[in-house]
Motif scaffolding. Sequence first.
Motif, short mmCIF file in Angstrom:
data_model
loop_
_atom_site.label_atom_id
_atom_site.label_comp_id
_atom_site.label_asym_id
_atom_site.label_seq_id
_atom_site.Cartn_x
_atom_site.Cartn_y
_atom_site.Cartn_z
N VAL A 90 0.90 -1.20 -0.02
CA VAL A 90 0.24 -0.11 -0.03
C VAL A 90 1.07 1.08 0.11
O VAL A 90 0.63 2.13 -0.77
N LEU A 91 1.66 1.27 0.83
CA LEU A 91 2.80 2.42 0.93
C LEU A 91 3.54 2.67 -0.45
O LEU A 91 3.66 3.74 -0.55
N GLU A 92 4.01 1.34 -0.99
CA GLU A 92 4.47 1.58 -2.22
C GLU A 92 3.78 2.40 -3.28
O GLU A 92 4.17 3.37 -3.96
N VAL A 93 2.46 1.76 -3.29
CA VAL A 93 1.53 2.45 -4.22
C VAL A 93 1.64 3.84 -4.27
O VAL A 93 1.39 4.54 -4.94
N LEU A 94 0.90 4.08 -2.97
CA LEU A 94 0.95 5.51 -2.36
C LEU A 94 2.01 6.47 -2.86
O LEU A 94 1.73 7.62 -3.65
N ASN A 95 3.01 5.94 -2.51
CA ASN A 95 4.35 6.99 -2.73
C ASN A 95 4.62 7.09 -4.22
O ASN A 95 4.89 8.08 -4.79
N ARG A 96 4.27 5.79 -4.96
CA ARG A 96 4.30 5.90 -6.37
C ARG A 96 3.65 6.95 -7.17
O ARG A 96 3.82 7.92 -7.92
N VAL A 97 2.20 6.98 -6.67
CA VAL A 97 1.24 7.86 -7.35
C VAL A 97 1.56 9.43 -6.97
O VAL A 97 1.53 10.20 -7.65
N ARG A 98 1.99 9.59 -5.63
CA ARG A 98 2.52 10.69 -5.16
C ARG A 98 3.73 11.22 -6.01
O ARG A 98 3.94 12.55 -6.04
N SER A 99 4.43 10.41 -6.25
CA SER A 99 5.60 10.79 -6.92
C SER A 99 5.37 11.63 -8.24
O SER A 99 6.05 12.32 -8.96
N LEU A 100 3.96 11.41 -8.77
CA LEU A 100 3.54 11.77 -10.02
C LEU A 100 3.04 13.19 -9.71
O LEU A 100 2.91 14.42 -10.62
N GLY A 101 2.88 13.86 -8.18
CA GLY A 101 2.56 15.04 -8.01
C GLY A 101 0.92 15.19 -7.51
O GLY A 101 0.58 16.11 -7.44
N VAL A 102 0.50 13.96 -7.56
CA VAL A 102 -0.98 13.77 -7.55
C VAL A 102 -0.98 13.70 -5.77
O VAL A 102 -0.25 13.35 -5.04
N ARG A 103 -2.37 14.38 -5.48
CA ARG A 103 -2.59 14.07 -3.97
C ARG A 103 -3.42 12.94 -3.46
O ARG A 103 -3.90 12.59 -4.47
N VAL A 104 -3.39 12.64 -2.29
CA VAL A 104 -4.35 11.39 -1.90
C VAL A 104 -4.87 11.70 -0.55
O VAL A 104 -4.30 12.55 0.19
N SER A 105 -6.16 11.44 -0.69
CA SER A 105 -6.97 11.66 0.69
C SER A 105 -7.56 10.43 1.19
O SER A 105 -8.05 9.47 0.50
N MET A 106 -7.68 10.54 2.69
CA MET A 106 -8.49 9.37 3.17
C MET A 106 -9.90 9.74 3.36
O MET A 106 -10.17 10.56 4.01
N ASP A 107 -10.77 8.91 2.66
CA ASP A 107 -12.15 9.27 2.47
C ASP A 107 -12.94 8.62 3.54
O ASP A 107 -12.51 7.61 4.30
#
Length: 250
Positions: free
Chosen positions: A135-152
């Motif tokens: 999970v952490l790897e997926v989150l870090n990879r998408v965030r490396s694109l500059g995208v934000r992530v939120s906990m819904d």
Amino acid sequence: RALELELRKALALRQFRLMYQPQVNLATGQVSGFEALLRWVHPERGVVPPADFVPLAEELGVIVPVGEWVLREACREAASWPEGIGVAVNISPVQFRSPRLFDSVAAALTQSRIDPARLELEITEGALLHDTDVVLEVLNRVRSLGVRVSMDDFGTGYSSLSYLQRFPFDRIKIDQSFVRGPGALDDKTAIVRAIASLGASMGMRTTAEGVETAEQMERMRAEGCTEVQGYLTGRPLSPEDVARRLAQPP
Ligand code: G
Ligand code: G
Ligand code: MN
Ligand code: NA
């Protein structure tokens, strides 16, 4: 099952639509972005809400191509909005775990050419349940694109506090039940205060969901939330109504 067959064909038949609900910054009073909300326009049943088909789509795995369409479509639409107006997309736990997630986010950004910082992925707790490292790897990879992530839907599930510590979220979306739900107002207010304070101390923004009255909005502001989303500041809108709303003076 008839619905199953129809759901498998709905994407090819172009029966999905996105509505966009405004999110308002409490410091400025301005719209900061929109959450894309999926609708299935069924030829006989009419507009089917996600609660009535997303679980089946997840079971069938159809949620992966449907979710990829949502990402592309939401980014394409956002490209017609002013710079700085964000777009939030719900990511099913099934799509989150799919090996195609990173590529589909990257493709939606490339095709639409929007600033990646305008895209926010809304993740529910269901996506975070197993394999912390993955999970952490997926989150870090998408965030490396500059995208934000939120906990819904924060606060509704199980052991959510540890997720805030473990995973790099940019935003907490406080579940509607703490804004409007049953239970003593003092208790709900105390919970909102605690989440907003926790968010602030961890460098996260906090959106209160389901705000329907001015009184609720003022309470969310007083408790330190940074954004609100709800019927008070706007129902989910068609793309045409989003354009009208953005053209409107504040
Ligand atoms: O718009 P509505 O209140 O009916 O949405 C209900 C729920 O359906 C939302 O809280 C959201 O979690 C989910 N949902 C809406 N759009 C999408 C989508 O595009 N993908 C997924 N996976 N869930 C969605
Ligand atoms: O992603 P999520 O499950 O949080 O989606 C939010 C859902 O809540 C959407 O389906 C939206 O239509 C609904 N919603 C948003 N604002 C309000 C509100 O003020 N009141 C109510 N009853 N529902 C809302
Ligand atoms: Mn959401
Ligand atoms: Na939510």
